[in-house]
Design a protein around this motif. Structure first.
Motif, PDB file in Angstrom:
ATOM      1  N   SER A  83       0.837  -1.212   0.000  1.00  0.00           N
ATOM      2  CA  SER A  83       0.000   0.000   0.000  1.00  0.00           C
ATOM      3  C   SER A  83       0.872   1.262   0.000  1.00  0.00           C
ATOM      4  N   GLU A  84       2.047   1.183   0.629  1.00  0.00           N
ATOM      5  CA  GLU A  84       2.944   2.357   0.576  1.00  0.00           C
ATOM      6  C   GLU A  84       3.444   2.584  -0.861  1.00  0.00           C
ATOM      7  N   ILE A  85       3.744   1.476  -1.554  1.00  0.00           N
ATOM      8  CA  ILE A  85       4.215   1.621  -2.942  1.00  0.00           C
ATOM      9  C   ILE A  85       3.104   2.243  -3.791  1.00  0.00           C
ATOM     10  N   LYS A  86       1.880   1.766  -3.571  1.00  0.00           N
ATOM     11  CA  LYS A  86       0.748   2.307  -4.339  1.00  0.00           C
ATOM     12  C   LYS A  86       0.610   3.816  -4.078  1.00  0.00           C
ATOM     13  N   ASP A  87       0.703   4.208  -2.807  1.00  0.00           N
ATOM     14  CA  ASP A  87       0.558   5.636  -2.467  1.00  0.00           C
ATOM     15  C   ASP A  87       1.663   6.458  -3.124  1.00  0.00           C
ATOM     16  N   TRP A  88       2.886   5.908  -3.115  1.00  0.00           N
ATOM     17  CA  TRP A  88       4.026   6.624  -3.720  1.00  0.00           C
ATOM     18  C   TRP A  88       3.779   6.826  -5.224  1.00  0.00           C
ATOM     19  N   ILE A  90       0.930   6.832  -6.814  1.00  0.00           N
ATOM     20  CA  ILE A  90      -0.179   7.767  -7.043  1.00  0.00           C
ATOM     21  C   ILE A  90       0.302   9.205  -6.849  1.00  0.00           C
ATOM     22  N   HIS A  91       1.181   9.395  -5.873  1.00  0.00           N
ATOM     23  CA  HIS A  91       1.723  10.738  -5.620  1.00  0.00           C
ATOM     24  C   HIS A  91       2.501  11.227  -6.847  1.00  0.00           C
ATOM     25  N   VAL A  92       3.343  10.359  -7.421  1.00  0.00           N
ATOM     26  CA  VAL A  92       4.116  10.762  -8.608  1.00  0.00           C
ATOM     27  C   VAL A  92       3.160  11.053  -9.767  1.00  0.00           C
ATOM     28  N   ASN A  93       2.125  10.191  -9.883  1.00  0.00           N
ATOM     29  CA  ASN A  93       1.171  10.372 -10.976  1.00  0.00           C
ATOM     30  C   ASN A  93       0.417  11.691 -10.890  1.00  0.00           C
ATOM     31  N   ASP A 269      -8.422   9.275 -13.920  1.00  0.00           N
ATOM     32  CA  ASP A 269      -7.964   9.256 -12.534  1.00  0.00           C
ATOM     33  C   ASP A 269      -8.249   7.922 -11.847  1.00  0.00           C
ATOM     34  N   LYS A 270      -9.391   7.345 -12.166  1.00  0.00           N
ATOM     35  CA  LYS A 270      -9.728   6.030 -11.583  1.00  0.00           C
ATOM     36  C   LYS A 270      -8.803   4.961 -12.183  1.00  0.00           C
ATOM     37  N   ALA A 271      -8.567   5.109 -13.487  1.00  0.00           N
ATOM     38  CA  ALA A 271      -7.713   4.127 -14.167  1.00  0.00           C
ATOM     39  C   ALA A 271      -6.299   4.160 -13.594  1.00  0.00           C
ATOM     40  N   ILE A 272      -5.809   5.362 -13.307  1.00  0.00           N
ATOM     41  CA  ILE A 272      -4.458   5.490 -12.739  1.00  0.00           C
ATOM     42  C   ILE A 272      -4.380   4.778 -11.382  1.00  0.00           C
ATOM     43  N   GLU A 273      -5.461   4.853 -10.622  1.00  0.00           N
ATOM     44  CA  GLU A 273      -5.469   4.165  -9.309  1.00  0.00           C
ATOM     45  C   GLU A 273      -5.348   2.657  -9.490  1.00  0.00           C
TER      46      GLU A 273
END
Ligand code: NAD
Length: 717
Positions: A83-88, A90-93, A269-273
């Motif tokens: 989940s931390e990798i996912k958050d990172w 998303i932040h870059v995106n 935005d949903k797709a990026i998630e």
């Protein structure tokens, strides 16, 4: 100046057009490291506030556009939780999305390689123009992950599902015309015209001649294909992709497809998630850890080769003794890299064979359009076949590749030493015989090293450069430099019977032999090991190497390491050899070989093998499950690798792992034997050693692993 950083600047050109330029200070290439990501976010913020910008081009001041993410940072980043990798990600995106949403048109001017994150940077622009010298691609799956900066989302919307899946799953970069055909770029131009072409495109957008907003809208919306069309696109892509790589071994393409299937009907935005979640899942696979590690190990090994070759003498002409399988291959390889080479043998028919083989290989290159007939002629003329030592006085290095017999080798080396200049390097391509032992025959042992190529020379990337007790640093350096010049990857190792690769391979064959003795079926062992990831199982491998070569090597290794490589029984390999089953070379080994329509040996089962093997197998046959087969063979292999580290035969786990992958085809997605032990966990590994220690010393845990486990260390921590 809109934004000034030491990675990115944004300046105003003319007519309200801004230039976002990537130019990483003190770096040879631009890449998306943490600092660049930060500066990109800051530059976007500055652009959001700049009200005089009407359009923007993205450029690079380096010869590479952007090489991709900084892979060295992956090691730390991927240790975080999913989940931390996912958050990172998303932040870059977020910065990429904000860039895409800027209220003016953006055009990427791709001057050089735009790979991974570099390609994704171009996809957030509405238009892409590419120099005829550039390449573009999304190679992330080769690292066990997939594009995470919006690459799967935007590529599917720009070039279509099927093209995007091919681009992502294969990871193969595209040349300009191919990229243009795919629609991945909008124009290709000569390198000198690139910036003007990009500015011209932006101006057309500003004037309304091009509908850039419609282009952007396409990327923000779901993919425009109905359910049936989508199903067809995914099914055919899956068929193609899974036929190429086993998704259990290389899961990244499958995970990319899974993510794309989930996000094609979603807005950006949903797709990026969804993409970010899939990326994080891929990043946590052991395969991603192995493949990222492999990339870094490869870089390290190449860096070490450069360091080792500092004291190298110039090599303008080489010679090879022996025009057999290896000598012929070495001559071909040197000539094809532009180095003149004398090829000497004692039999003229061998010289004809060597030249014939070189012509065949070069002819194939001509057929494939990779070489012109003139170049083929030039390459062949660099090989000078000879039966005498006439021209040896000028040669800078002689590579000895005569038969694997210590007495013959010592005599030949002594003879040639008397004919060459004093500083000529002598290198032996022996597979097993100690370099220090061979050096005893020489007047100038300091000029003598091992240079161990693998068969077939033109395909196998590894060369072991072996330092004998008296080898000088200049001799090592010159041999390393020569191996690099010949397009190979040299790994410097210290001397012992078998050096690194064969020293490790023989206990593995020993473990295989013991399994057969106790009742295992060789064809089943092959199947299990191939499923594990080896390109061929041990029976097939020994057939390809030659059972005579194997038996010969085993004798040398048994003398060198009797405690773990001298069996007290006659094994299957020895027995088949004694029955004149030499493997592919005489058409029958463990398997029978027939030549297929393309002239290649094709293996088939042979009942006679099973009858013969009755003589060497125990009467009370045991059965083995797949895991036992893997554990026993891999323990013998990994233990010996670690012993080579203990004995300083090889300096680092990185070099050991690379050598095993490049030299014998250890499954790359497992990262090499040291990575394999790490991923199993040292305590679990020790427990396995304990379980099988009764089988012999080869299965007993080396002290180094015990010490590391006690100290809580791993090979790659
Ligand atoms: P090979 O039998 O195919 O060739 C040996 C050649 O040496 C023959 O052409 C022979 O005529 C020639 N020769 C013998 N005495 C000679 C002399 N005095 N001067 C010049 N030439 C002489 O053998 P190969 O498979 O090419 O192996 C050569 C060496 O390479 C061996 O040391 C072997 O262990 C090593 N090697 C082999 C492989 C492999 O897979 N074949 C792989 C790595 C290393």
């Amino acid at each position: 100046m809109v934004y000034q950083g030491n990675r990115i600047t944004v300046t105003m050109l003319e007519d309200g057009i801004a230039n976002m330029q990537y130019n990483a200070e003190n770096e040879s290439v631009n890449k998306f490291d943490a600092e660049t990501n930060k500066q990109f976010g800051e530059a976007v913020s500055a652009l959001e506030k700049a009200d005089d910008v009407k359009g923007l081009i993205v450029t690079s001041a380096k010869s590479v556009f952007i090489a991709g993410a900084d892979i060295t940072e992956f090691v730390g980043s991927f240790k975080k939780s999913e989940s931390e990798i996912k958050d990172w990600v998303i932040h870059v995106n977020d910065a990429f999305n904000r860039f895409e949403d800027l209220p003016f048109p953006k055009v990427a001017a791709i001057n050089g390689a735009a790979m991974g994150g570099g390609c994704e940077m171009t996809l957030v622009c509405e238009y892409r123009v590419m120099s005829d010298k550039a390449i573009i691609g999304l190679p992330e799956t080769q690292l066990g992950i997939f594009p995470g900066f919006g690459g799967t989302v935007r590529s599917t919307r720009i070039i279509g599902i099927d093209n995007a899946l091919e681009l992502i799953a294969t990871g193969t970069p595209k040349k300009p015309l191919d990229a243009l055909k795919l629609g991945l770029v909008d124009a290709t131009v000569p390198a000198d015209d690139l910036q003007d072409a990009a500015i011209d495109l932006v101006k057309k957008c500003i004037s309304g001649e091009l509908d850039w907003k419609a282009k952007r809208e396409e990327k923000l919306a779901p993919v425009k294909l109905n359910q049936l069309e989508q199903a067809m696109a995914f099914n055919s892509a899956k068929g193609m992709i899974f036929a190429k790589a086993n998704p259990k071994q290389y899961p990244a393409p499958a995970l990319a497809i899974e993510a794309i299937e989930k996000h094609v009907n979603l807005p950006r935005d949903k797709a990026i998630e969804v993409e970010a979640a899939g990326f994080a899942k891929a990043a946590k696979t052991p395969q991603a850890e192995s493949l990222v590690g492999l990339f870094l190990n490869d870089q390290l090994v190449k860096k070490l080769a450069k360091k080792h070759s500092k004291l190298a003498h110039d090599i303008n002409e080489a010679a090879v003794l022996g025009a057999g399988i290896m000598g012929g291959g070495i001559a071909y390889q040197a000539a094809s890299k532009g180095l003149p080479i004398i090829m000497k043998d004692i039999k003229s028919e061998q010289l004809d064979l060597g030249m014939g083989e070189a012509s065949k290989l070069l002819g194939k290159m001509v057929d494939r359009g990779k070489m012109t007939p003139t170049q083929m002629g030039e390459t062949l003329s660099r090989i000078r076949p000879t039966l005498n030592y006439g021209d040896f006085s000028e040669t800078d290095i002689v590579i000895e590749a005569v038969v694997e017999n210590p007495n013959v080798k010592r005599a030949v080396l002594k003879e040639v030493e008397g004919l060459v200049k004093d500083d000529c390097i002598l290198a032996s391509n022996t597979s097993t015989i100690s370099i220090t032992f061979l050096a005893e025959a020489l007047e100038r042992p300091e000029n003598f090293v091992g240079m161990h190529f693998f068969n077939p020379v033109h395909r196998m990337p590894l060369v072991e450069v072996i330092r004998g007790e008296k080898s000088s640093e200049e001799a090592i350096a010159t041999t390393v430099a020569l191996a690099s010049k010949m397009g190979k990857v040299p790994v410097v190792v210290n001397d012992c019977p078998g050096f690194l690769v064969n020293r490790v391979l023989f206990p593995y064959f020993g473990a295989f032999d013991l399994l057969l003795k106790q009742g295992a079926d060789f064809a089943h062992v092959d199947k299990v090991m191939e499923k594990f990831g080896w390109p061929m199982g041990p029976a097939y491998l020994i057939d390809v190497v030659g059972l005579d070569t194997g038996v010969h090597g085993a004798e040398v290794m048994a003398d060198g390491f009797p405690d773990r490589m001298k069996p007290d029984y006659k094994g299957a390999i020895q027995h088949l050899y004694e029955n004149n089953r030499l493997g592919q070379k005489n058409g029958v080994g463990f398997y029978k070989y027939e030549t297929d329509s393309r002239g290649k040996p094709k293996k088939t089962a042979d009942d006679a093998t099973y009858e013969l093997l009755q003589a060497t197998s125990d009467s009370d046959k045991q059965t083995f499950d797949d895991q036992a087969i893997i554990d026993r063979t891999m323990l013998a292999f990994c233990n010996e690798t670690v012993r080579c580290l203990e004995d300083n035969i090889v300096s680092t786990p990185s070099e050991a792992d690379m050598a095993m992958i490049m030299g014998v085809g250890f499954p790359p997605f497992r990262g090499g034997p040291c990575r394999y032990v790490d991923q199993m966990g040292l305590d679990n590994y020790l427990a396995l050693c304990e379980k099988y220690a009764h089988l012999g010393k080869a299965y007993e845990a080396p002290q180094k692993i015990r010490d590391m486990a006690a100290a809580g260390e791993t090979f790659y921590s």
